[in-house]
Motif scaffolding. Structure first.
Motif, PDB file in Angstrom:
ATOM      1  N   UNK A 214      36.523 -49.404 -49.722  1.00 18.20           N
ATOM      2  CA  UNK A 214      36.542 -50.124 -50.995  1.00 18.20           C
ATOM      3  C   UNK A 214      37.677 -49.615 -51.881  1.00 18.20           C
ATOM      4  N   UNK A 215      37.879 -50.291 -53.014  1.00 15.69           N
ATOM      5  CA  UNK A 215      39.028 -50.005 -53.884  1.00 15.69           C
ATOM      6  C   UNK A 215      38.980 -48.586 -54.446  1.00 15.69           C
ATOM      7  N   UNK A 216      37.774 -48.104 -54.785  1.00 12.81           N
ATOM      8  CA  UNK A 216      37.665 -46.773 -55.376  1.00 12.81           C
ATOM      9  C   UNK A 216      37.967 -45.672 -54.367  1.00 12.81           C
ATOM     10  N   UNK A 217      37.816 -45.978 -53.094  1.00 19.24           N
ATOM     11  CA  UNK A 217      38.037 -44.979 -52.046  1.00 19.24           C
ATOM     12  C   UNK A 217      39.465 -44.999 -51.527  1.00 19.24           C
ATOM     13  N   UNK A 218      40.158 -46.107 -51.708  1.00 20.39           N
ATOM     14  CA  UNK A 218      41.506 -46.263 -51.146  1.00 20.39           C
ATOM     15  C   UNK A 218      42.447 -45.101 -51.504  1.00 20.39           C
ATOM     16  N   UNK A 219      42.452 -44.607 -52.770  1.00 17.40           N
ATOM     17  CA  UNK A 219      43.369 -43.505 -53.078  1.00 17.40           C
ATOM     18  C   UNK A 219      43.060 -42.201 -52.325  1.00 17.40           C
ATOM     19  N   UNK A 220      41.842 -42.097 -51.812  1.00 11.47           N
ATOM     20  CA  UNK A 220      41.440 -40.879 -51.105  1.00 11.47           C
ATOM     21  C   UNK A 220      41.763 -40.919 -49.614  1.00 11.47           C
ATOM     22  N   UNK A 221      42.116 -42.105 -49.124  1.00 14.53           N
ATOM     23  CA  UNK A 221      42.246 -42.305 -47.677  1.00 14.53           C
ATOM     24  C   UNK A 221      43.219 -41.341 -47.001  1.00 14.53           C
TER      25      UNK A 221
END
Length: 289
Positions: A84-91
Motif C-alpha cells: 500500500x501507499x504508506x508502506x511504499x517508502x519502506x520497501x
C-alpha cells in the motif's frame, strides 16, 4: 499504550496472562498467516508485511508507545502487488531486511517502529520470572565433561554469530554433533534421531510417562548436551532464545545428558514442569552465568 505482536507458541499466552493479571491495557496484533492461540474474543489488529506502514500508522492512532513481540513468526514473502501507499517508502529497506540474516532483519524492522516513536520492549522485561537464576535447576547434576562441553558450546555459538546462523548446538565429548540453523532447535535435535525412527506427535506424547531411552542414532557418540545462548550483539528485545517443555522432551528422546542455557539471556517457559520431567528422566538443566 502497549501493543503485543502475538505469534505462535506458548510465549504470547504467558505474556498476556501476566498483562491481564496486572490490569495492563494493550492492543493485540497478529501478522496474517501466523495466528496465535490467545485471541479469544479480544479485538485483533491484523496486518500483512505489505501493509506495515499502514499498520504502524494505525498503532500510533491508538496512542501506542511500546510494542512487544512474543511468539514465532516466519519470515514472510513480499507480494509487490499488495504493497500500500504508506508502506511504499519502506520497501527498499524491507527488501534488504528480507535478504539479511535474522539479526540484521530484525534491527531494520524495529527501526521502522522506532522512527515512528514506538519503542520495542522485550517479553523478559515484562515477565522477569521467565529468566531463571544461575545454577543447576534439577536433582541430576552435570559432570566435569559436561562443563567442558558447555564452554565448547558457547564458543561454537559465538563463531556462528559471525555469519548470523543460530543460537544453539549439541556437544558431546568436545565434538559438535549438530548446530542450529533456520529450521530451529527442535529440527536440530531431531537430526540426531535414527532415520528409521522418525519423530511423531504420538512419540512426543509418550515421553512424559516413558521411562526408557529411544530415538538416538547408533552412529553418533552417546550423551552430550544442548547448549543454548544468545549470539553476541543479538537483538534480545525481539529475539531472545527460549526453551520449554518441547525442548526438554526432545532432549530426552535423543538421549542427551543435559541442557545448558545462558543466564539472563535465555527464557525458560513453564520451568517447574520442565524441571519435573527432566528429573524423572535423569536429564540435568543448568543455567550458566
Amino acid at each position: 499504550m502497549l501493543a503485543v505482536m502475538a505469534g505462535q507458541g506458548d510465549l504470547p499466552r504467558l505474556l498476556i496472562d501476566q498483562l491481564n493479571d496486572e490490569g495492563t491495557i494493550f492492543r493485540l496484533c497478529e501478522m496474517e498467516g501466523f495466528p496465535s492461540d490467545v485471541r479469544g474474543d479480544r479485538p485483533v489488529i491484523r496486518f500483512r508485511i505489505e501493509t506495515l506502514g499502514s499498520f504502524i500508522t494505525e498503532l500510533k492512532s491508538f496512542g501506542v508507545k511500546q510494542i512487544c513481540f512474543a511468539g514465532r513468526v516466519a519470515r514472510p514473502p513480499l507480494d509487490p502487488s499488495k504493497i500500500d501507499a504508506a508502506t511504499m517508502p519502506l520497501v527498499p529497506r524491507m527488501m534488504a531486511a528480507l535478504q539479511s540474516g535474522d539479526d540484521a532483519a530484525l534491527r531494520l524492522v524495529l527501526g521502522f517502529f522506532e522512527e515512528a516513536g514506538i519503542d520495542a520492549v522485550g517479553v523478559h522485561d515484562l515477565r522477569k520470572d521467565l529468566l531463571p537464576e544461575p545454577g543447576v535447576l534439577t536433582k541430576t547434576q552435570p559432570e566435569d565433561q559436561h562443563a567442558k562441553d558447555a564452554v565448547r558450546g558457547v564458543e561454537i555459538i559465538g563463531a556462528m554469530a559471525s555469519v548470523d546462523v543460530g543460537q544453539s548446538c549439541i556437544v558431546a565429548g568436545g565434538q559438535a554433533l549438530a548446530i542450529e540453523a533456520l529450521p530451529g532447535t527442535d529440527w536440530m535435535m531431531q537430526s540426531l534421531m535414527d532415520q528409521n525412527a522418525p519423530l511423531t506427535p504420538d512419540l512426543m506424547a509418550q515421553v512424559v510417562g516413558y521411562g526408557g531411552k529411544f530415538g538416538r542414532s547408533n552412529h553418533l557418540p552417546k550423551g552430550g548436551i544442548l547448549v543454548k545462548a544468545s549470539k553476541p550483539g543479538q537483538e534480545l528485545r525481539v529475539d531472545m532464545p527460549v526453551i520449554g517443555l518441547d525442548t526438554v522432551r526432545r532432549a530426552i528422546q535423543v538421549q542427551l545428558d543435559g541442557i545448558v542455557i545462558e543466564a539472563d539471556r535465555v527464557m525458560m517457559l513453564d520451568a517447574p514442569r520442565c524441571i519435573e520431567i527432566a528429573d524423572r528422566h535423569g536429564l540435568f538443566i543448568q543455567v550458566m552465568a
